[in-house]
Write a protein that holds these residues in place. Sequence first.
Motif, PDB file in Angstrom:
ATOM      1  N   TYR A  81     -21.372  15.710 -19.366  1.00  0.00           N
ATOM      2  CA  TYR A  81     -22.183  15.570 -20.587  1.00  0.00           C
ATOM      3  C   TYR A  81     -22.143  14.144 -21.125  1.00  0.00           C
ATOM      4  CZ  TYR A  81     -21.734  20.647 -20.346  1.00  0.00           C
ATOM      5  OH  TYR A  81     -21.751  21.953 -19.925  1.00  0.00           O
ATOM      6  N   HIS A  86     -25.927  17.390 -25.621  1.00  0.00           N
ATOM      7  CA  HIS A  86     -26.064  17.781 -24.219  1.00  0.00           C
ATOM      8  C   HIS A  86     -25.126  18.947 -23.900  1.00  0.00           C
ATOM      9  CE1 HIS A  86     -25.943  16.434 -19.713  1.00  0.00           C
ATOM     10  NE2 HIS A  86     -26.787  17.434 -19.911  1.00  0.00           N
ATOM     11  N   ASP A  90     -25.780  23.596 -23.441  1.00  0.00           N
ATOM     12  CA  ASP A  90     -25.254  24.533 -22.438  1.00  0.00           C
ATOM     13  C   ASP A  90     -24.559  25.722 -23.101  1.00  0.00           C
ATOM     14  OD1 ASP A  90     -26.181  23.458 -20.106  1.00  0.00           O
ATOM     15  OD2 ASP A  90     -24.255  22.702 -19.394  1.00  0.00           O
ATOM     16  N   ARG A 189     -35.909  24.229 -18.692  1.00  0.00           N
ATOM     17  CA  ARG A 189     -34.798  23.475 -18.099  1.00  0.00           C
ATOM     18  C   ARG A 189     -34.567  22.160 -18.855  1.00  0.00           C
ATOM     19  NH1 ARG A 189     -36.460  23.766 -13.414  1.00  0.00           N
ATOM     20  NH2 ARG A 189     -37.558  21.798 -13.200  1.00  0.00           N
ATOM     21  N   SER A 193     -31.281  21.265 -21.156  1.00  0.00           N
ATOM     22  CA  SER A 193     -30.475  20.124 -20.704  1.00  0.00           C
ATOM     23  C   SER A 193     -30.417  19.008 -21.729  1.00  0.00           C
ATOM     24  CB  SER A 193     -31.039  19.573 -19.382  1.00  0.00           C
ATOM     25  OG  SER A 193     -31.003  20.551 -18.364  1.00  0.00           O
TER      26      SER A 193
END
Length: 272
Positions: A81, A86, A90, A189, A193
């Motif tokens: 990361y 970031h 997740d 995605r 991300s």
Amino acid sequence: MIPEEGFFQPRVKPKHRCPMTKELQYVRKHVIPKLLKNPMALPFKYPVDAITEGIYPDYFMVISHPMDLYTIKARLDHGWYWNLNHCVSDINLVWRNARMYNPPDHVLHEWALNLKNLTYSMLKKVKHHAWTNEDRLNTHNLRQCENLLETVLKDRTLSEPFKIIPAAPGSQNSSGRPQNLVDLDTIERNLNSGLYPNAEAFASDFRKMISRIYRYSNEDDPIVEQAKDLSHKFEYEYAKRILTEDDDITDNEQIFKEDMDDDITDNEQIFK
């Protein structure tokens, strides 16, 4: 792609290791360990084994980007990361996947919601600094982008034709590769991300996807009408959810407070 082995292990080692910021150190030392020790986190520690759970291949037809807590821990250890957002994207993905696949009355949906609230209660200690109005506006809007995309993806009739869009004839560049290829899978995605710096970048990709359908489809193709419906849904939700610099920030103090608290319930005892 549906993995034949029944589970998907995301990559944990980056090509180039990112430096460990103070915020990421806090997440590594305090947030992830506390989440892993929580009894409700047991189903979210490792990649979902869809075969063992009896949900193969359906799980991978609904969830495009699996994520789990030990993968996040490994990514922190390996310098995956580049900043806090970031990493948080997740963590959010773990809870979002569980809530998307399981109905609201399912125990995993409820546990994911509780853990999402716990996550934000801990992250408040990291983010509790003097944010500018621009910081707060951007944080609110990116969270609304996540909610908007989740709303669109849940409507499978509306979203399914645009999940993965094949390259259209004539859309390749001189090297034969598709150019400007974007679909809902790509947008999801990128958002997960942390690649979109703001809501405008997210909206730009969504509109690019719609424009591509119009450009490379015949006018009487059914997908054109489907694209119009999707575009209308997106623009309506985007206009309702996204704040601009012209909005009076002071009028939205409660909204920003809710963004930070993220629906933390009065039952905080369950997090202790």
